[in-house]
Design a protein around this motif. Structure first.
Motif, mmCIF file in Angstrom:
data_model
loop_
_atom_site.group_PDB
_atom_site.id
_atom_site.type_symbol
_atom_site.label_atom_id
_atom_site.label_comp_id
_atom_site.label_asym_id
_atom_site.label_seq_id
_atom_site.Cartn_x
_atom_site.Cartn_y
_atom_site.Cartn_z
ATOM 1 N N PRO A 1 0.829 -1.216 0.000
ATOM 2 C CA PRO A 1 0.000 0.000 0.000
ATOM 3 C C PRO A 1 0.854 1.254 0.000
ATOM 4 N N LEU A 2 0.355 2.285 -0.677
ATOM 5 C CA LEU A 2 1.060 3.557 -0.734
ATOM 6 C C LEU A 2 0.903 4.306 0.583
ATOM 7 N N VAL A 3 1.964 4.943 1.030
ATOM 8 C CA VAL A 3 1.924 5.733 2.258
ATOM 9 C C VAL A 3 1.595 7.168 1.882
ATOM 10 N N PRO A 4 0.492 7.712 2.389
ATOM 11 C CA PRO A 4 0.133 9.080 2.008
ATOM 12 C C PRO A 4 1.150 10.087 2.519
ATOM 13 N N GLU A 5 1.319 11.124 1.757
ATOM 14 C CA GLU A 5 2.251 12.173 2.151
ATOM 15 C C GLU A 5 1.667 12.993 3.300
ATOM 16 N N PRO A 6 2.442 13.229 4.371
ATOM 17 C CA PRO A 6 1.911 14.024 5.482
ATOM 18 C C PRO A 6 1.526 15.418 5.014
ATOM 19 N N PRO A 7 0.441 15.972 5.571
ATOM 20 C CA PRO A 7 0.042 17.324 5.175
ATOM 21 C C PRO A 7 1.044 18.358 5.650
ATOM 22 N N ALA A 8 1.062 19.504 4.998
ATOM 23 C CA ALA A 8 1.982 20.577 5.371
ATOM 24 C C ALA A 8 1.619 21.105 6.763
ATOM 25 N N PRO A 9 2.599 21.304 7.635
ATOM 26 C CA PRO A 9 2.294 21.818 8.981
ATOM 27 C C PRO A 9 1.789 23.248 8.929
ATOM 28 N N VAL A 10 0.948 23.590 9.898
ATOM 29 C CA VAL A 10 0.414 24.940 10.019
ATOM 30 C C VAL A 10 1.239 25.747 11.007
ATOM 31 N N LEU A 11 1.539 25.143 12.142
ATOM 32 C CA LEU A 11 2.397 25.757 13.151
ATOM 33 C C LEU A 11 3.857 25.488 12.816
ATOM 34 N N PRO A 12 4.802 26.183 13.460
ATOM 35 C CA PRO A 12 6.212 25.833 13.274
ATOM 36 C C PRO A 12 6.449 24.355 13.565
ATOM 37 N N ALA A 13 7.279 23.731 12.757
ATOM 38 C CA ALA A 13 7.490 22.291 12.896
ATOM 39 C C ALA A 13 8.099 21.911 14.240
ATOM 40 N N THR A 14 8.666 22.871 14.965
ATOM 41 C CA THR A 14 9.297 22.575 16.252
ATOM 42 C C THR A 14 8.302 22.534 17.405
ATOM 43 N N VAL A 15 7.047 22.888 17.156
ATOM 44 C CA VAL A 15 6.058 22.858 18.234
ATOM 45 C C VAL A 15 5.944 21.444 18.785
ATOM 46 N N GLY A 16 6.009 21.325 20.090
ATOM 47 C CA GLY A 16 5.922 20.026 20.742
ATOM 48 C C GLY A 16 7.263 19.386 21.014
ATOM 49 N N ALA A 17 8.343 19.894 20.409
ATOM 50 C CA ALA A 17 9.666 19.338 20.674
ATOM 51 C C ALA A 17 10.136 19.753 22.065
ATOM 52 N N PRO A 18 10.655 18.829 22.876
ATOM 53 C CA PRO A 18 11.050 19.159 24.257
ATOM 54 C C PRO A 18 12.066 20.281 24.337
ATOM 55 N N GLU A 19 12.962 20.382 23.349
ATOM 56 C CA GLU A 19 14.027 21.382 23.431
ATOM 57 C C GLU A 19 13.606 22.711 22.827
ATOM 58 N N ALA A 20 12.392 22.803 22.273
ATOM 59 C CA ALA A 20 11.981 24.017 21.576
ATOM 60 C C ALA A 20 11.189 24.940 22.492
#
Length: 235
Positions: free
Chosen positions: A89-108
């Motif tokens: 099966p094909l893996v769908p491409e993740p949608p473009a992020p709306v927030l900065p991609a670093t949101v949720g990263a512990p060091e960010a």
């Protein structure tokens, strides 16, 4: 939001294979014409009155056999490739992020590039991006605890409160209690969600469990934003 369109790799491969087949057939045709020309020239030199039709027919038959062999090989390869693609099966491409991609990263520093009002707008865009309808940003004075209202893809009324906090500033039980007193009674929620760029205290999580409020911390938000995790209504 406009999403980039990516061509399917299988389509690109088929186009290349079709081009290769045509190029190969053309190459064989040119070689056959050259050989025919050499044969006719040689035969004319040896036998000036001989007719070149026999040589032409032989070369034409060889050309047809070569093209048929190439086409048969190409069809077998295409059939094997199609069977392999159907099995994987094909893996769908993740949608473009709306927030900065670093949101949720512990060091960010999760709120370094966004203020609370912009955060509410971003959460509404995430809802809209992933299929919600009737999305509204209603946060502000007198919002009675609701910042974003929407209808989920499966038809439920979604009520979200947004808490844009920096690292170390956790959402406490008092925040949950204020939201819990209005999300169902006032806003008629089918799904009540509190989403934050930070974390929740244990008492806040206990209260949320009792009141059926979904708590999304920075790590969950980051995965939802980047398309690597589910949307809240998919849980």
């Amino acid at each position: 939001m406009t999403m980039p369109v990516r061509r399917h790799p299988a389509v690109e491969r088929r186009r290349r294979e079709t081009f290769d087949l045509r190029s190969t057939a053309l190459g064989f045709g040119l070689v056959a014409l050259v050989l025919w020309g050499v044969a006719v020239t040689f035969k004319s030199a040896v036998r000036p009155h001989a007719h070149p039709l026999g040589a032409l027919l032989v070369l034409f038959a060889l050309l047809l056999l070569s093209v048929a062999a190439i086409r048969s090989k190409w069809l077998r390869r295409a059939a094997r490739r199609a069977a392999l693609e159907a099995a994987v099966p094909l893996v769908p491409e993740p949608p473009a992020p709306v927030l900065p991609a670093t949101v949720g990263a512990p060091e960010a520093a999760d709120c370094a590039d966004i203020d609370p009002l912009a955060f509410e707008d971003a959460v509404s865009e995430l809802c809209r991006r992933d299929g919600c309808s009737d999305v509204q940003v209603v946060g502000g004075a007198g919002d009675l605890g609701a910042d974003v209202l929407a209808t989920t893809p499966d038809g439920r009324r979604l009520v979200i409160q947004c808490k844009c906090y920096g690292a170390g500033h956790k959402v406490g039980s008092q925040d949950l209690q204020r939201f819990g007193g209005t999300c169902y009674a006032v806003h008629d929620a089918d799904l009540a969600v509190v989403v934050t760029t930070s974390e929740f205290t244990d008492p806040a999580l206990d209260y949320a469990t009792q009141c059926a409020i979904l708590c999304l911390d920075g790590a969950f938000l980051g995965a939802w934003n980047n398309g690597t995790g589910p949307a809240p209504w998919e849980l």
